[in-house]
Design a protein around this motif. Structure first.
Motif, short mmCIF file in Angstrom:
data_model
loop_
_atom_site.label_atom_id
_atom_site.label_comp_id
_atom_site.label_asym_id
_atom_site.label_seq_id
_atom_site.Cartn_x
_atom_site.Cartn_y
_atom_site.Cartn_z
N THR A 153 19.64 73.79 -59.68
CA THR A 153 20.31 75.07 -59.51
C THR A 153 21.18 75.38 -60.73
N LYS A 209 17.24 78.35 -65.66
CA LYS A 209 15.80 78.64 -65.58
C LYS A 209 15.51 80.12 -65.86
N ASP A 226 12.33 81.86 -55.35
CA ASP A 226 13.31 82.35 -54.38
C ASP A 226 12.74 83.46 -53.48
N PHE A 244 18.79 74.78 -47.93
CA PHE A 244 17.98 75.70 -48.75
C PHE A 244 17.35 74.99 -49.95
N ASP A 245 17.62 73.72 -50.10
CA ASP A 245 17.09 72.99 -51.27
C ASP A 245 15.98 72.02 -50.87
N PHE A 259 20.14 86.92 -50.91
CA PHE A 259 20.91 85.67 -50.81
C PHE A 259 22.15 85.83 -49.93
N HIS A 311 20.43 85.93 -46.28
CA HIS A 311 19.46 84.84 -46.07
C HIS A 311 18.17 85.35 -45.42
N ARG A 315 27.37 77.40 -60.83
CA ARG A 315 27.01 77.76 -59.46
C ARG A 315 28.22 78.32 -58.69
N ARG A 375 28.76 81.83 -60.04
CA ARG A 375 27.72 82.77 -59.62
C ARG A 375 27.78 83.06 -58.11
N ARG A 400 29.86 84.17 -51.52
CA ARG A 400 30.30 82.89 -50.92
C ARG A 400 31.76 82.62 -51.31
N VAL A 416 22.73 70.42 -51.72
CA VAL A 416 22.19 70.74 -53.05
C VAL A 416 22.01 69.48 -53.89
O1 C5P Z 1 18.91 80.45 -58.70
P1 C5P Z 1 18.85 79.05 -58.17
O2 C5P Z 1 17.71 78.25 -58.72
O3 C5P Z 1 20.16 78.32 -58.24
O4 C5P Z 1 18.51 79.28 -56.62
C1 C5P Z 1 18.28 78.18 -55.77
C2 C5P Z 1 19.54 77.82 -55.00
O5 C5P Z 1 19.88 78.89 -54.11
C3 C5P Z 1 19.36 76.59 -54.15
O6 C5P Z 1 20.04 75.50 -54.74
C4 C5P Z 1 19.94 76.98 -52.77
O7 C5P Z 1 20.95 76.09 -52.36
C5 C5P Z 1 20.54 78.35 -53.00
N1 C5P Z 1 20.37 79.26 -51.86
C6 C5P Z 1 21.49 79.64 -51.12
N2 C5P Z 1 21.34 80.52 -50.08
C7 C5P Z 1 20.15 81.01 -49.75
C8 C5P Z 1 18.99 80.64 -50.49
C9 C5P Z 1 19.14 79.75 -51.55
O8 C5P Z 1 22.61 79.17 -51.40
N3 C5P Z 1 20.04 81.88 -48.73
#
Ligand code: C5P
Ligand code: ADP
Length: 250
Positions: free
Chosen positions: A38, A42, A64, A83-84, A114, A117, A166, A169, A176, A189
Motif C-alpha cells: 500500500t 504504484k 481496486d 481488505f488486504d 473507498f 466500501h 497511507r 492519504r 478515515r 495491512v
Molecule cells: O492504493 P492502495 O494500493 O494503497 O490500495 C489498497 C489498500 O486499500 C489496501 O491496503 C486496503 O487496506 C485499502 N482499502 C481500504 N478500504 C477499502 C478498500 C481498500 O482501506 N474499502
C-alpha cells in the motif's frame, strides 16, 4: 537496482486470428502488472510510465476496481474486514475483463468508492490499447492473473515511508481517522503484506526500489516497452539510456 529485464512472454506480438474474416490481424496488447505494498507509489509509477509512452495507446486498470462490495452486515463490522486479503477481490471478474481487453474488445470496468466500501453504480468503459497496465497490491499473487502479463513489476518502498503516506492519504482522501488507519494497518495491512504481497515479489521481472523516486528504473522500463512494441524511434527521449539498455539486453 533494476533486478532483471526479462519479460514473461517475448512472443506477445504473435498475431491472433480474427476468425478468417479477411480483416487485418489483431495485434495483442503488451500487458504489464505493477504490484507493491500500500502507498508504495504504484499509481505514481504507472503514471510516469504512461506519460513517457506518449505515442502509444495505454490504459490503466486498477485492481481496486474489483473489490467486492460489502454487505450491510459487513459494513456494520467494517473494522473486522481484511481488505488486504486476496479474497477481498473479485478475481474472476478481473480475469474476465482483462481477457476481453486482451482480445481487442472494449470492456466495462467497475468503479470503487473507498469511503463507502462499495462499487459505484456507474462503471467506466475502457477501450483496448497497445499497452495495458494492471496495478494493485495483489496483481502478482494469483498465477492466472500473472499468466496474462508480458512484464511484471514490483514497487519496493520502505514500509515506514508507506505507512506515513497511507496515514496522510487515508485521512485526507478516504475519510478515515488516524486511529482507525493505525488499527487497520497493524491488524490487517501489515500482516497481509507479509503473508501475500511481499512473497509475490519473487514473480517480478523488475523490482523498483524507492518507487517513483527511481527515475533510472522507470526510464529503463519505458525503453524496454518501446523495444517490445517495435517503436524505438518514437521512444528515444533518453538516447543515453537506450544505449545502456542495449548492453543489458538478454
Ligand atoms: O492504493 P492502495 O494500493 O494503497 O490500495 C489498497 C489498500 O486499500 C489496501 O491496503 C486496503 O487496506 C485499502 N482499502 C481500504 N478500504 C477499502 C478498500 C481498500 O482501506 N474499502
Ligand atoms: P499506491 O498506488 O501504491 O497506493 P500512490 O502512487 O497512490 O501509491 O502514492 C500514495 C501517496 O504517496 C500519494 O499521495 C502520492 O502522491 C504519494 N507519493 C507516491 N510516490 C511518492 C514519492 N516518490 N514521493 C513523495 N510522495 C509520493
Amino acid at each position: 537496482m533494476v533486478a532483471d529485464l526479462r519479460t514473461s512472454d517475448d512472443n506477445h506480438f504473435s498475431v491472433q486470428s480474427n476468425g478468417g474474416s479477411g480483416q487485418a490481424p489483431i495485434k495483442q496488447p503488451f500487458i504489464i502488472g505493477v504490484a507493491g505494498g500500500t502507498a508504495s507509489g504504484k499509481t505514481t509509477v504507472c503514471n510516469m510510465i504512461i506519460s513517457q509512452l506518449h505515442d502509444q495507446r495505454v490504459v490503466l486498470v486498477n485492481q481496486d476496481s474489483f473489490y467486492h462490495s460489502l454487505t450491510n452486515e459487513q459494513l456494520q463490522r467494517v473494522h473486522e474486514y481484511n481488505f488486504d486479503h486476496p479474497d477481498a477481490f473479485d478475481t474472476e471478474l478481473l480475469l474476465s475483463c482483462m481477457d476481453t481487453l486482451r482480445h481487442g474488445r472494449a470492456v466495462s470496468i467497475p468503479n470503487y468508492d473507498f469511503k463507502r466500501h462499495q462499487q459505484i453504480e456507474h462503471s467506466r468503459m475502457v477501450n483496448t490499447a497497445d499497452v495495458i497496465i494492471l496495478e494493485g497490491i495483489l496483481v502478482l499473487h494469483d498465477s492466472r492473473v500473472r499468466d496474462l502479463m508480458n512484464m511484471k513489476i514490483f514497487v519496493d518502498t520502505d514500509s515506514d515511508v508507506r505507512l506515513a503516506r497511507r496515514i496522510q492519504r487515508d485521512t485526507v482522501e478516504r475519510g478515515r481517522n488516524i486511529e482507525n488507519v493505525l488499527d487497520q494497518y497493524a491488524k490487517y495491512v501489515k500482516p497481509s503484506f507479509e503473508e501475500f504481497i511481499l512473497p509475490s515479489m519473487k514473480h517480478a521481472d523488475v523490482i523498483i526500489p524507492r518507487g517513483a523516486d527511481n527515475d533510472v528504473a522507470i526510464d529503463l522500463i519505458v525503453q524496454h516497452i518501446c523495444t517490445k512494441l517495435g517503436q524505438h524511434n518514437l521512444c528515444k527521449i533518453y538516447p543515453n539510456v537506450f544505449v545502456i539498455y542495449s548492453t543489458f539486453q538478454i
